[in-house]
Design an enzyme around this catalytic site. Structure first.
Site, PDB file in Angstrom:
ATOM      1  N   SER A 112       0.735  -1.061   0.004  1.00 52.48           N
ATOM      2  CA  SER A 112       0.055   0.068   0.114  1.00 52.48           C
ATOM      3  C   SER A 112       0.771   1.336   0.031  1.00 52.48           C
ATOM      4  CB  SER A 112      -1.055  -0.122   1.257  1.00 52.48           C
ATOM      5  OG  SER A 112      -0.192   0.000   2.573  1.00 52.48           O
ATOM      6  N   ASP A 158       5.769  -6.894   2.161  1.00 47.58           N
ATOM      7  CA  ASP A 158       4.939  -7.580   1.096  1.00 47.58           C
ATOM      8  C   ASP A 158       5.891  -7.833  -0.061  1.00 47.58           C
ATOM      9  OD1 ASP A 158       2.368  -7.685   1.723  1.00 47.58           O
ATOM     10  OD2 ASP A 158       1.910  -5.869   1.257  1.00 47.58           O
ATOM     11  N   LYS A 173       5.179 -11.365   3.076  1.00 49.95           N
ATOM     12  CA  LYS A 173       3.697 -11.555   2.994  1.00 49.95           C
ATOM     13  C   LYS A 173       3.400 -11.746   1.390  1.00 49.95           C
ATOM     14  CE  LYS A 173       0.313  -8.411   3.720  1.00 49.95           C
ATOM     15  NZ  LYS A 173      -0.285  -7.992   2.336  1.00 49.95           N
ATOM     16  N   GLU A 185      -0.036 -12.516  -1.630  1.00 50.97           N
ATOM     17  CA  GLU A 185      -1.659 -12.459  -1.797  1.00 50.97           C
ATOM     18  C   GLU A 185      -1.978 -13.713  -2.288  1.00 50.97           C
ATOM     19  OE1 GLU A 185      -3.259  -8.754  -3.386  1.00 50.97           O
ATOM     20  OE2 GLU A 185      -2.130  -7.420  -2.045  1.00 50.97           O
ATOM     21  N   GLU A 244      -8.700  -9.657   4.564  1.00 52.60           N
ATOM     22  CA  GLU A 244      -9.207  -8.405   4.229  1.00 52.60           C
ATOM     23  C   GLU A 244     -10.477  -8.323   3.537  1.00 52.60           C
ATOM     24  OE1 GLU A 244      -6.374  -6.118   1.932  1.00 52.60           O
ATOM     25  OE2 GLU A 244      -7.691  -4.389   1.597  1.00 52.60           O
TER      26      GLU A 244
HETATM   27  O1  KIV Z   1      -0.369  -3.422   1.571  1.00 52.42           O
HETATM   28  C1  KIV Z   1      -0.733  -3.245   2.799  1.00 52.42           C
HETATM   29  O2  KIV Z   1      -0.831  -2.168   3.406  1.00 52.42           O
HETATM   30  C2  KIV Z   1      -1.708  -4.506   3.359  1.00 52.42           C
HETATM   31  C3  KIV Z   1      -2.494  -4.273   4.366  1.00 52.42           C
HETATM   32  C4  KIV Z   1      -3.721  -3.492   4.087  1.00 52.42           C
HETATM   33  C5  KIV Z   1      -2.852  -5.656   5.259  1.00 52.42           C
HETATM   34  O3  KIV Z   1      -1.574  -5.885   2.683  1.00 52.42           O
END
Ligand code: KIV
Length: 259
Positions: A45, A83, A113, A115, A182
């Protein structure tokens, strides 16, 4: 040594809620860590809140590495997770290992992380976990699929809810240490949380998850727009604008500096 993924699982067993927030730079990471936030996520994000993109899709692995290294330098206690950005892990297992390996080696964060809970994502989580890379899953609304799913709530039909539940179970069985849920209905998040041995971290998924995460720019009222489930605890856009205007006015009126 800071927090470990094992500690998060122990907290789930004890019913101690886990608190997570996103960060994209050293200064905010220091503040969040000193405030006792458990997981600091260098979320993609940051593409929107720090780099001005419309979606998370354009951010590159190199940009994520740059921000993750800065965040990591600000953290002493929290578990820092970064991420994997769009198309840095979906092409093949070896691409995912290379990307996740760079994240751990070059930034010092403790986990990645990614997805999705479809079979290819589950296989990727299994391989990364096997080689010692802690992975957090992410199901429900997955912003990297915005052009297919939009930003609407997921899991609202029985079939979709069943799919998301099976994906979360598969990610857990593959070795994920936690999973982000989410924008899914509260009852689905409650069911997933009850079934998984690993913590669920909710965002727009109700109060029955093992922990909660927010995008820090939303929490602080810095975002230009934010999702309906986010909560701002302060309006920093207004506060910053006032400070900048006050400074500007004092300079123009010859009041600052005083001597
Ligand atoms: O990218 C991000 O900020 C996220 C959160 C919304 C969990 O993946």
């Amino acid at each position: 040594m800071g927090l470990t993924t094992q500690q998060l699982i122990t907290w789930k067993q004890q019913g101690r809620p886990i608190v997570a927030l996103t960060a994209w730079d050293y200064g905010f990471a220091q503040l969040l860590d000193a405030a006792g936030i458990d997981i600091i996520l260098v979320g993609d994000s940051l593409a929107m809140v720090a780099l001005g993109y419309e979606t998370t899709l354009p951010v590159t692995l190199d940009e994520m590495l740059y921000h993750a290294a800065a965040v990591r330098r600000g953290v002493k206690r929290a578990l820092v997770v970064c991420d994997l950005p769009f198309l840095s892990y979906q092409e093949s297992i070896s691409q995912a290992i290379h990307a996740a390996g760079r994240v751990l080696k070059e930034t010092g964060v403790q986990g990645v992380k990614l997805e999705g809970g479809h079979p290819a994502a589950v296989e990727t989580v299994a391989r990364l976990s096997d080689i010692g890379i802690p992975v957090m899953g992410h199901v429900g609304l997955t912003p990297q699929s915005v052009h297919r799913l939009g930003y609407r709530q997921q899991g609202t039909t029985e079939a979709d809810a069943e799919r998301i539940l099976s994906e979360a179970i598969a990610l857990s069985e593959a070795g994920a240490f936690a999973v982000v849920l989410e924008h899914i209905p509260t009852n689905l998040a409650r069911m997933i949380t009850a079934k998984l041995p690993i913590p669920t971290i909710g965002i727009g998924a109700g109060s029955d998850c093992d922990g909660q995460v927010l995008v820090t720019a939303d929490l602080l009222g810095l975002s230009e727009k934010q999702p309906p489930f986010a909560k701002s605890y302060v309006n920093l856009r207004d506060i910053v604008t006032k400070a900048v205007n006050d400074f500007s006015q004092e300079v123009r009126e010859g009041k600052f500096p005083e001597t």
